[in-house]
Write an enzyme that holds these catalytic residues in place. Sequence first.
Site, PDB file in Angstrom:
ATOM      1  N   ASP A   1       0.800  -1.230   0.000  1.00  0.00           N
ATOM      2  CA  ASP A   1       0.000   0.000   0.000  1.00  0.00           C
ATOM      3  C   ASP A   1       0.831   1.278   0.000  1.00  0.00           C
ATOM      4  O   ASP A   1       0.398   2.314   0.517  1.00  0.00           O
ATOM      5  CB  ASP A   1      -0.986   0.017   1.192  1.00  0.00           C
ATOM      6  CG  ASP A   1      -1.895  -1.186   1.195  1.00  0.00           C
ATOM      7  OD1 ASP A   1      -2.245  -1.656   0.096  1.00  0.00           O
ATOM      8  OD2 ASP A   1      -2.250  -1.666   2.286  1.00  0.00           O
TER       9      ASP A   1
ATOM     10  N   LYS B   1       1.910   2.065  -5.061  1.00  0.00           N
ATOM     11  CA  LYS B   1       2.494   1.499  -6.289  1.00  0.00           C
ATOM     12  C   LYS B   1       1.600   1.749  -7.500  1.00  0.00           C
ATOM     13  O   LYS B   1       2.072   2.055  -8.591  1.00  0.00           O
ATOM     14  CB  LYS B   1       2.711  -0.024  -6.129  1.00  0.00           C
ATOM     15  CG  LYS B   1       3.661  -0.389  -5.011  1.00  0.00           C
ATOM     16  CD  LYS B   1       3.716  -1.878  -4.778  1.00  0.00           C
ATOM     17  CE  LYS B   1       2.436  -2.483  -4.261  1.00  0.00           C
ATOM     18  NZ  LYS B   1       2.020  -2.059  -2.914  1.00  0.00           N
TER      19      LYS B   1
ATOM     20  N   GLY C   1      -4.545  -4.362  -3.882  1.00  0.00           N
ATOM     21  CA  GLY C   1      -5.529  -3.316  -4.149  1.00  0.00           C
ATOM     22  C   GLY C   1      -4.746  -2.072  -4.501  1.00  0.00           C
ATOM     23  O   GLY C   1      -4.138  -1.459  -3.632  1.00  0.00           O
ATOM     24  N   HIS C   2      -4.695  -1.736  -5.781  1.00  0.00           N
ATOM     25  CA  HIS C   2      -3.882  -0.613  -6.248  1.00  0.00           C
ATOM     26  C   HIS C   2      -4.803   0.505  -6.718  1.00  0.00           C
ATOM     27  O   HIS C   2      -5.596   0.319  -7.638  1.00  0.00           O
ATOM     28  CB  HIS C   2      -2.957  -1.063  -7.387  1.00  0.00           C
ATOM     29  CG  HIS C   2      -1.956  -2.102  -6.972  1.00  0.00           C
ATOM     30  ND1 HIS C   2      -1.074  -2.688  -7.835  1.00  0.00           N
ATOM     31  CD2 HIS C   2      -1.691  -2.641  -5.758  1.00  0.00           C
ATOM     32  CE1 HIS C   2      -0.308  -3.552  -7.170  1.00  0.00           C
ATOM     33  NE2 HIS C   2      -0.678  -3.553  -5.906  1.00  0.00           N
TER      34      HIS C   2
ATOM     35  N   GLN D   1       1.926  -6.104  -3.237  1.00  0.00           N
ATOM     36  CA  GLN D   1       2.392  -6.230  -1.848  1.00  0.00           C
ATOM     37  C   GLN D   1       3.691  -5.417  -1.680  1.00  0.00           C
ATOM     38  O   GLN D   1       3.858  -4.427  -2.349  1.00  0.00           O
ATOM     39  CB  GLN D   1       2.590  -7.698  -1.438  1.00  0.00           C
ATOM     40  CG  GLN D   1       1.285  -8.470  -1.295  1.00  0.00           C
ATOM     41  CD  GLN D   1       0.679  -8.896  -2.631  1.00  0.00           C
ATOM     42  OE1 GLN D   1       1.329  -9.515  -3.443  1.00  0.00           O
ATOM     43  NE2 GLN D   1      -0.575  -8.563  -2.848  1.00  0.00           N
TER      44      GLN D   1
ATOM     45  N   THR E   1      -9.691  -5.072   1.515  1.00  0.00           N
ATOM     46  CA  THR E   1     -10.528  -5.623   2.586  1.00  0.00           C
ATOM     47  C   THR E   1     -11.251  -4.532   3.382  1.00  0.00           C
ATOM     48  O   THR E   1     -12.119  -4.850   4.189  1.00  0.00           O
ATOM     49  CB  THR E   1      -9.659  -6.425   3.575  1.00  0.00           C
ATOM     50  OG1 THR E   1      -8.662  -5.542   4.099  1.00  0.00           O
ATOM     51  CG2 THR E   1      -8.981  -7.602   2.897  1.00  0.00           C
TER      52      THR E   1
ATOM     53  N   ARG F   1     -10.066  -3.021   5.794  1.00  0.00           N
ATOM     54  CA  ARG F   1      -9.559  -3.011   7.175  1.00  0.00           C
ATOM     55  C   ARG F   1      -8.743  -1.747   7.428  1.00  0.00           C
ATOM     56  O   ARG F   1      -7.997  -1.309   6.557  1.00  0.00           O
ATOM     57  CB  ARG F   1      -8.647  -4.221   7.425  1.00  0.00           C
ATOM     58  CG  ARG F   1      -9.368  -5.543   7.486  1.00  0.00           C
ATOM     59  CD  ARG F   1      -8.393  -6.684   7.690  1.00  0.00           C
ATOM     60  NE  ARG F   1      -7.526  -6.877   6.534  1.00  0.00           N
ATOM     61  CZ  ARG F   1      -6.518  -7.741   6.494  1.00  0.00           C
ATOM     62  NH1 ARG F   1      -6.222  -8.463   7.570  1.00  0.00           N
ATOM     63  NH2 ARG F   1      -5.787  -7.881   5.415  1.00  0.00           N
ATOM     64  N   PRO F   2      -8.854  -1.175   8.664  1.00  0.00           N
ATOM     65  CA  PRO F   2      -7.995  -0.021   8.953  1.00  0.00           C
ATOM     66  C   PRO F   2      -6.536  -0.456   8.932  1.00  0.00           C
ATOM     67  O   PRO F   2      -6.197  -1.541   9.392  1.00  0.00           O
ATOM     68  CB  PRO F   2      -8.395   0.394  10.375  1.00  0.00           C
ATOM     69  CG  PRO F   2      -9.445  -0.535  10.828  1.00  0.00           C
ATOM     70  CD  PRO F   2      -9.724  -1.555   9.774  1.00  0.00           C
TER      71      PRO F   2
HETATM   72  P1  GDP Z   1      -0.760   0.332  -3.553  1.00  0.00           P
HETATM   73  O1  GDP Z   1      -1.402  -0.942  -3.115  1.00  0.00           O
HETATM   74  O2  GDP Z   1       0.700   0.388  -3.265  1.00  0.00           O
HETATM   75  O3  GDP Z   1      -1.061   0.694  -4.973  1.00  0.00           O
HETATM   76  O4  GDP Z   1      -1.421   1.481  -2.646  1.00  0.00           O
HETATM   77  P2  GDP Z   1      -2.980   1.613  -2.259  1.00  0.00           P
HETATM   78  O5  GDP Z   1      -3.719   2.092  -3.446  1.00  0.00           O
HETATM   79  O6  GDP Z   1      -3.458   0.405  -1.577  1.00  0.00           O
HETATM   80  O7  GDP Z   1      -2.884   2.719  -1.130  1.00  0.00           O
HETATM   81  C1  GDP Z   1      -2.354   3.973  -1.377  1.00  0.00           C
HETATM   82  C2  GDP Z   1      -3.431   5.023  -1.015  1.00  0.00           C
HETATM   83  O8  GDP Z   1      -2.814   6.297  -0.873  1.00  0.00           O
HETATM   84  C3  GDP Z   1      -4.484   5.197  -2.100  1.00  0.00           C
HETATM   85  O9  GDP Z   1      -5.691   5.545  -1.483  1.00  0.00           O
HETATM   86  C4  GDP Z   1      -3.952   6.381  -2.921  1.00  0.00           C
HETATM   87  O10 GDP Z   1      -4.979   7.108  -3.581  1.00  0.00           O
HETATM   88  C5  GDP Z   1      -3.326   7.211  -1.842  1.00  0.00           C
HETATM   89  N1  GDP Z   1      -2.145   7.990  -2.264  1.00  0.00           N
HETATM   90  C6  GDP Z   1      -1.133   7.591  -3.072  1.00  0.00           C
HETATM   91  N2  GDP Z   1      -0.193   8.566  -3.142  1.00  0.00           N
HETATM   92  C7  GDP Z   1      -0.613   9.579  -2.362  1.00  0.00           C
HETATM   93  C8  GDP Z   1      -0.059  10.852  -1.995  1.00  0.00           C
HETATM   94  O11 GDP Z   1       1.038  11.238  -2.410  1.00  0.00           O
HETATM   95  N3  GDP Z   1      -0.788  11.608  -1.114  1.00  0.00           N
HETATM   96  C9  GDP Z   1      -1.988  11.204  -0.627  1.00  0.00           C
HETATM   97  N4  GDP Z   1      -2.625  12.016   0.229  1.00  0.00           N
HETATM   98  N5  GDP Z   1      -2.548  10.014  -0.958  1.00  0.00           N
HETATM   99  C10 GDP Z   1      -1.863   9.228  -1.810  1.00  0.00           C
HETATM  100  P1  IMO Z   2      -0.976  -4.225  -2.237  1.00  0.00           P
HETATM  101  O1  IMO Z   2      -0.512  -4.794  -3.566  1.00  0.00           O
HETATM  102  C1  IMO Z   2      -1.056  -4.556   2.073  1.00  0.00           C
HETATM  103  C2  IMO Z   2      -1.011  -8.590   3.740  1.00  0.00           C
HETATM  104  C3  IMO Z   2      -2.230  -9.111   4.472  1.00  0.00           C
HETATM  105  C4  IMO Z   2      -1.577 -10.067   5.448  1.00  0.00           C
HETATM  106  C5  IMO Z   2      -0.429 -10.650   4.646  1.00  0.00           C
HETATM  107  C6  IMO Z   2      -0.733 -11.993   3.992  1.00  0.00           C
HETATM  108  O2  IMO Z   2      -2.240  -3.471  -2.332  1.00  0.00           O
HETATM  109  O3  IMO Z   2       0.126  -3.445  -1.607  1.00  0.00           O
HETATM  110  P2  IMO Z   2      -2.282 -12.758   1.954  1.00  0.00           P
HETATM  111  O4  IMO Z   2      -3.758 -12.577   1.705  1.00  0.00           O
HETATM  112  O5  IMO Z   2      -1.414 -12.169   0.899  1.00  0.00           O
HETATM  113  O6  IMO Z   2      -1.917 -14.174   2.242  1.00  0.00           O
HETATM  114  O7  IMO Z   2      -1.988 -11.941   3.325  1.00  0.00           O
HETATM  115  O8  IMO Z   2      -0.129  -9.704   3.640  1.00  0.00           O
HETATM  116  N1  IMO Z   2      -1.265  -8.120   2.366  1.00  0.00           N
HETATM  117  C7  IMO Z   2      -1.226  -6.833   2.013  1.00  0.00           C
HETATM  118  N2  IMO Z   2      -1.058  -5.725   2.748  1.00  0.00           N
HETATM  119  N3  IMO Z   2      -1.193  -4.459   0.743  1.00  0.00           N
HETATM  120  C8  IMO Z   2      -1.326  -5.564  -0.022  1.00  0.00           C
HETATM  121  O9  IMO Z   2      -1.332  -5.523  -1.370  1.00  0.00           O
HETATM  122  C9  IMO Z   2      -1.407  -6.820   0.612  1.00  0.00           C
HETATM  123  N4  IMO Z   2      -1.565  -8.098   0.179  1.00  0.00           N
HETATM  124  C10 IMO Z   2      -1.470  -8.873   1.259  1.00  0.00           C
HETATM  125  O10 IMO Z   2      -2.919  -8.065   5.113  1.00  0.00           O
HETATM  126  O11 IMO Z   2      -1.034  -9.346   6.531  1.00  0.00           O
HETATM  127 MG    MG Z   3      -2.903  -1.601  -1.827  1.00  0.00          MG
END
Ligand code: GDP
Ligand code: IMO
Ligand code: MG
Length: 401
Positions: free
Chosen positions: A13, A16, A40-41, A203, A280, A282-283
Site C-alpha cells: 500500500d 504502487k 488493491g492498487h 504487496q 478488505t 480493514r484499517p
Molecule cells: P498500492 O497498493 O501500493 O497501490 O497502494 P494503495 O492504493 O493500496 O494505497 C495507497 C493510497 O494512498 C491510495 O488511497 C492512494 O490514492 C493514496 N495515495 C497515493 N499517493 C498519495 C499521496 O502522495 N498523497 C496522498 N494524500 N494520498 C496518496
Molecule cells: P498491495 O498490492 C497490504 C497482507 C495481508 C496479510 C499478509 C498476507 O495493495 O500493496 P495474503 O492474503 O497475501 O496471504 O496476506 O499480507 N497483504 C497486504 N497488505 N497491501 C497488499 O497488497 C497486501 N496483500 C497482502 O494483510 O497481513
Molecule cells: Mg494496496
Amino acid sequence: MPAKVVVGLQWGDEGKGRVIDYLAEEADIVIRYQGGANAGHTVWVEDERYIFHLVPSGILHPKLICLMGGGMVVDLEALLEEIDSLTTKGIEVEGRLFLSPRAHLVLPQHKDAEGSWEKRIGTTLKGIGPAYAQKYARLGVRVGDILEDGLEERLSFAGENFQGLTEKLRMVGGRIKPYLKDVEPFLNQALKEGKSLLFEGAQGTLLDIDQGTYPFVTSSHPTAGGACLGTGVGPTKINEVIGVAKAYTTRVGRGPFPTELKDDLGELLQRGGGEYGATTGRPRRCGWLDLVALKYACEVNGVDKVALTKLDVLDRASEIKFCVAYLYQGERIEGFPLNLDHCEPVYERLPGWERPTKGIREFGQLPPQAKVYLDRISSYIGVEISWVFTGPGREDVIEVG
Ligand code: GDP
Ligand code: IMO
Ligand code: MG
C-alpha cells in the site's frame, strides 16, 4: 528503452498503483508478476477512483498492453468481474489485457481453507496462501489447464470435488480464452524490438516470502527478483528498479511493526492518509518511517531510485520522527534482524513543517523542513529520491531534478 521494475519497499500500500499509472506514460507494456487479488492498487483520475486487484494499473493508458504473468495466482471469476467493471466505466480491455496460461488458479477450496491462516496472519481471504501452497506441492491447476484434456484428473489431484467445478471452469475458460497469451516469448520478443516494459510489483518487500517478516508475509515474491521469476524475463534484461515508499509506514494484518503508533497521532495518520485497505477495507496500522527497514528493502531489491508518496499526510505534524536503529535485547543494531518482534525503535527527530504541501509540483516550493526530511531519508538509505508525491491526484507529483 529499458525494462523497469516497480516494487513496494514497506508492507504494501505504498502507492504502487499511482506510481505505475504515472510511469506508464512512457511504457509500452505493464506486467504484474506475482500475487493475486490480495492486491488493491488505487489510481485517481480526476474524481474517478479505480482500484485494481488483478489487472495491471497501466490499463488506464489506452495504448498500453497489460500482462499478467505466470507467477500470479488468479481467481478467474474475480478477474472477469474486474474486466466487466472496467468495461462498464468505458475502459477498453479486450485485445490489451492478457494472462499467462502458466498462472495458477485460485480454486474454491483455497478460499475455504484460509480461515486458520486469516486468524494467524491476518490474510486477505483471497485464497492466496493455499493456492501457492498447492502450487509448490506440485498439485496446483494452471489457467491453461482448463482448456486441456485431463482437467478432471488435475482437479482431483488438487483435492477438489471436480464434479460441477469442471463444467464451471470450462465455461469460465470460454470467456477467458481471448485473454490468454504466452507471456514469456511475447515479452522477450518485445525486448528485442526495443519496447519499454514496466513490471508492477504487488504487496511489498517486507511481505516477501523470503525477504519479509516471516511468517507474517504473503506467499509470493513481491521483490524485484520476482519480476524475472514470474514472467520469464532474465535478470540481465532488467535495467532499473524503482522502489516506492510512503513518507511514514503502514501495515495491514498481523505481525511486528516497531514504529507503530497506537495513540492519537497514529489515528491522525490513519484518517489523514485514508489508511483503510483497498481490498478488505480493514484499517491500516500506522507509524513513523522506519529507515532501517527501508534501507534493507533498498538493498534486497537493488533499488536505483525511490518514489516517496504521501508527504502531504505529514503536513500537520509538529514534529517528525523516524527510526534510525533498533534496540534489540538492550543492544543498538542497525541491520535488519531475523525477527523484528523485540525491536524497540531508536528515533531521530526533526521539526515538522506545519503547512500544506498538498498538490505542490515544484521541489523549490517545498517547505525547508520537508527538504531536510527528504535529504535525511535519502542519505540514510543511500538512494536518491527521484519523485515526491504530494496528493492522490495524477498531477500531484514533484520530479526531483
Ligand atoms: P498500492 O497498493 O501500493 O497501490 O497502494 P494503495 O492504493 O493500496 O494505497 C495507497 C493510497 O494512498 C491510495 O488511497 C492512494 O490514492 C493514496 N495515495 C497515493 N499517493 C498519495 C499521496 O502522495 N498523497 C496522498 N494524500 N494520498 C496518496
Ligand atoms: P498491495 O498490492 C497490504 C497482507 C495481508 C496479510 C499478509 C498476507 O495493495 O500493496 P495474503 O492474503 O497475501 O496471504 O496476506 O499480507 N497483504 C497486504 N497488505 N497491501 C497488499 O497488497 C497486501 N496483500 C497482502 O494483510 O497481513
Ligand atoms: Mg494496496
